[in-house]
Design an enzyme around this catalytic site. Sequence first.
Site, PDB file in Angstrom:
ATOM      1  N   ARG A   1     -37.300   6.866  21.686  1.00 11.80           N
ATOM      2  CA  ARG A   1     -37.073   5.766  21.025  1.00 11.80           C
ATOM      3  C   ARG A   1     -35.532   5.508  20.827  1.00 11.80           C
ATOM      4  O   ARG A   1     -34.788   6.316  21.089  1.00 11.80           O
ATOM      5  CB  ARG A   1     -37.725   5.859  19.830  1.00 11.80           C
ATOM      6  CG  ARG A   1     -37.863   7.383  19.026  1.00 11.80           C
ATOM      7  CD  ARG A   1     -37.494   7.623  17.634  1.00 11.80           C
ATOM      8  NE  ARG A   1     -36.447   6.715  17.050  1.00 11.80           N
ATOM      9  CZ  ARG A   1     -35.114   7.150  17.448  1.00 11.80           C
ATOM     10  NH1 ARG A   1     -34.973   8.402  17.938  1.00 11.80           N
ATOM     11  NH2 ARG A   1     -33.933   6.453  16.825  1.00 11.80           N
ATOM     12  N   GLY A   2     -35.130   4.563  20.204  1.00 15.57           N
ATOM     13  CA  GLY A   2     -33.638   4.283  20.112  1.00 15.57           C
ATOM     14  C   GLY A   2     -33.431   3.410  21.388  1.00 15.57           C
ATOM     15  O   GLY A   2     -33.759   3.550  22.580  1.00 15.57           O
ATOM     16  N   ALA A   3     -32.580   2.100  21.008  1.00 12.06           N
ATOM     17  CA  ALA A   3     -32.651   1.208  22.069  1.00 12.06           C
ATOM     18  C   ALA A   3     -32.011   1.487  23.410  1.00 12.06           C
ATOM     19  O   ALA A   3     -32.363   1.559  24.540  1.00 12.06           O
ATOM     20  CB  ALA A   3     -31.862   0.010  21.425  1.00 12.06           C
TER      21      ALA A   3
ATOM     22  N   ARG B   1     -41.639  -2.517  24.760  1.00 14.81           N
ATOM     23  CA  ARG B   1     -41.120  -2.614  23.292  1.00 14.81           C
ATOM     24  C   ARG B   1     -40.426  -3.928  23.371  1.00 14.81           C
ATOM     25  O   ARG B   1     -39.147  -4.029  24.210  1.00 14.81           O
ATOM     26  CB  ARG B   1     -40.133  -1.575  22.864  1.00 14.81           C
ATOM     27  CG  ARG B   1     -40.529  -0.301  22.929  1.00 14.81           C
ATOM     28  CD  ARG B   1     -41.482  -0.020  21.560  1.00 14.81           C
ATOM     29  NE  ARG B   1     -40.949  -0.447  20.271  1.00 14.81           N
ATOM     30  CZ  ARG B   1     -40.251   0.411  19.608  1.00 14.81           C
ATOM     31  NH1 ARG B   1     -40.060   1.719  19.997  1.00 14.81           N
ATOM     32  NH2 ARG B   1     -39.745   0.294  18.206  1.00 14.81           N
TER      33      ARG B   1
ATOM     34  N   GLN C   1     -37.691   8.915  11.145  1.00 13.27           N
ATOM     35  CA  GLN C   1     -36.887   9.186  12.043  1.00 13.27           C
ATOM     36  C   GLN C   1     -35.755   9.800  11.217  1.00 13.27           C
ATOM     37  O   GLN C   1     -34.840  10.584  11.922  1.00 13.27           O
ATOM     38  CB  GLN C   1     -36.412   8.081  12.763  1.00 13.27           C
ATOM     39  CG  GLN C   1     -37.580   7.364  13.625  1.00 13.27           C
ATOM     40  CD  GLN C   1     -38.045   6.021  13.181  1.00 13.27           C
ATOM     41  OE1 GLN C   1     -38.320   6.012  11.845  1.00 13.27           O
ATOM     42  NE2 GLN C   1     -38.531   5.372  13.880  1.00 13.27           N
TER      43      GLN C   1
ATOM     44  N   ASP D   1     -30.851  -2.648  17.365  1.00 11.13           N
ATOM     45  CA  ASP D   1     -31.514  -2.950  18.341  1.00 11.13           C
ATOM     46  C   ASP D   1     -31.427  -4.289  19.201  1.00 11.13           C
ATOM     47  O   ASP D   1     -31.607  -4.476  20.373  1.00 11.13           O
ATOM     48  CB  ASP D   1     -33.056  -2.893  17.931  1.00 11.13           C
ATOM     49  CG  ASP D   1     -33.387  -1.384  17.832  1.00 11.13           C
ATOM     50  OD1 ASP D   1     -33.996  -0.843  19.002  1.00 11.13           O
ATOM     51  OD2 ASP D   1     -33.060  -0.759  16.670  1.00 11.13           O
TER      52      ASP D   1
ATOM     53  N   ASN E   1     -32.177  -4.299  13.425  1.00  6.28           N
ATOM     54  CA  ASN E   1     -32.179  -2.628  13.366  1.00  6.28           C
ATOM     55  C   ASN E   1     -33.543  -2.217  12.500  1.00  6.28           C
ATOM     56  O   ASN E   1     -34.341  -3.261  12.176  1.00  6.28           O
ATOM     57  CB  ASN E   1     -31.178  -2.078  12.384  1.00  6.28           C
ATOM     58  CG  ASN E   1     -30.760  -0.667  12.942  1.00  6.28           C
ATOM     59  OD1 ASN E   1     -30.854  -0.377  14.041  1.00  6.28           O
ATOM     60  ND2 ASN E   1     -30.502  -0.010  12.031  1.00  6.28           N
ATOM     61  N   LYS E   2     -33.774  -0.826  12.479  1.00  9.48           N
ATOM     62  CA  LYS E   2     -34.758  -0.309  11.847  1.00  9.48           C
ATOM     63  C   LYS E   2     -34.930  -1.022  10.333  1.00  9.48           C
ATOM     64  O   LYS E   2     -34.302  -1.191   9.811  1.00  9.48           O
ATOM     65  CB  LYS E   2     -34.834   1.273  11.980  1.00  9.48           C
ATOM     66  CG  LYS E   2     -35.883   1.814  11.313  1.00  9.48           C
ATOM     67  CD  LYS E   2     -37.130   1.531  12.096  1.00  9.48           C
ATOM     68  CE  LYS E   2     -36.784   2.031  13.516  1.00  9.48           C
ATOM     69  NZ  LYS E   2     -38.031   1.392  14.405  1.00  9.48           N
TER      70      LYS E   2
END
Length: 347
Positions: free
Chosen positions: A52-54, A95, A198, A239, A249-250
Site C-alpha cells: 500500500r502507499g501510492a 486500486r 497504518q 495519493d 490522501n488517507k
Amino acid sequence: MDFDRYDRIRPIRWQGDRLNLLDQRRLPFETVVLECRDSDAVAQAIRDLVVRGAPAIGIAAAWGLVLAGQSTEAADGREALARLGPDLARLRAARPTAVNLMWALDRMARVLAGAGADWRERLEREAQAIADEDLAANRRMGALGAALIAPGSGVLTHCNTGSLATAGFGTALGVIRAGVAEGRIARVFASETRPWLQGARLTVWELLQDGIAATLIADGAGAHLMNTGAVQWLVVGADRICANGDTANKIGTYAHAIAARHHGVRVMVVAPSSTVDMATARGEDIEIELRDQAELLSVSGLRTVAEGVQAWNPVFDITPAGLIDVIVTERGVVERPDPAAMARLFG
C-alpha cells in the site's frame, strides 16, 4: 546526510522470477513475505493492502506486468502489449484512486509499444528504473521539505508515507527522517489512522526501526495536540494531487488540515511528481474508493459493532488547496498551491 542510517526497510524485492512483498497487514508483530509469481497475485496483493502507499502500488504493479510478460509469447513489444491487455486491465482495477498505479502502467505500456524482440528485457529495466527513480526522488524531497522546517519543531503525520509506502526512505516520512537527521525536527507525532491503523501499526514501527522517537495519538486527538503548541507542521503524503492543488490522501487528512489552519500549524504535502495529475482539474473529480464496511465493523476479523449496524468506509478524502501551505515534489516546492502555481512546475 547519512541516508542509510534512516533508511533500512524495503517492502518490495524483485527476485528475477517472482516479486516478494512484505505483508503490511501482519506488521508490526509478524514479518511475513508474500511471494507473487504472476500478475494476478500482484493485483490481489494490491487490492488486499499487502502492499500500500501510492508509489509502492505503482512499483508493484510495474513488476506485476513483468511477471505477466514472463509467461507470454510475442515477437515484439507491440504484440506483447496486445496480449498483455487483460493483465494490464486487472492491475489497473486493483486500486482506483492512487494515480501512481495508472502512471506506472502507462509508462510500462509505452515502453512495450516501442520495443522489439527484446521487449521482456526492456520491460524489466523499466520497472527497475521506476523503483530507482522513486528512491532518488524521496531523498530529494526529504532534503527540500526538511529545509522548510525551523530547528526544534514538532510535526504530526497521518497514515504511513515511509519506506513501506515507497521504494524506500518515504515521502512525508522522508522529510521527517531528513529533518531529524539535520536537527530540525525535535518531536514526531503520528495519528493512528483508522480503520487500518497504518499510523499505529506501520509508521511508529518504521520510525522505531530507525531509532527515531515517535508518539502515537488517536485520530481525534489531532486538534487538541495542535492547541498545545507541540507541533508546527502537519506533514502528509498524497495519493493524487490535482491541477489546482487539491489533494486526495488517507481519510482523516482533511480533518487534520482544517484543525491545522485554525491553530496556525502549517500543512506540507509531500509526493513525487508522478502523483500529480494535471488532467484532473479539482478534487471533486477524483473517484473516492469505498472499501468493505467490515473494516469498520470488525477488528482482526472479530465484529465489535452490533449486528444490523451499517458503515460508510471511504478510504480517502480531499484536502482543498486552500488549506495546504506547500506541496513538495522532487521537481521543487509549490507554495500556496493554485492552478497557476501548479502549472508553472508541472504544466
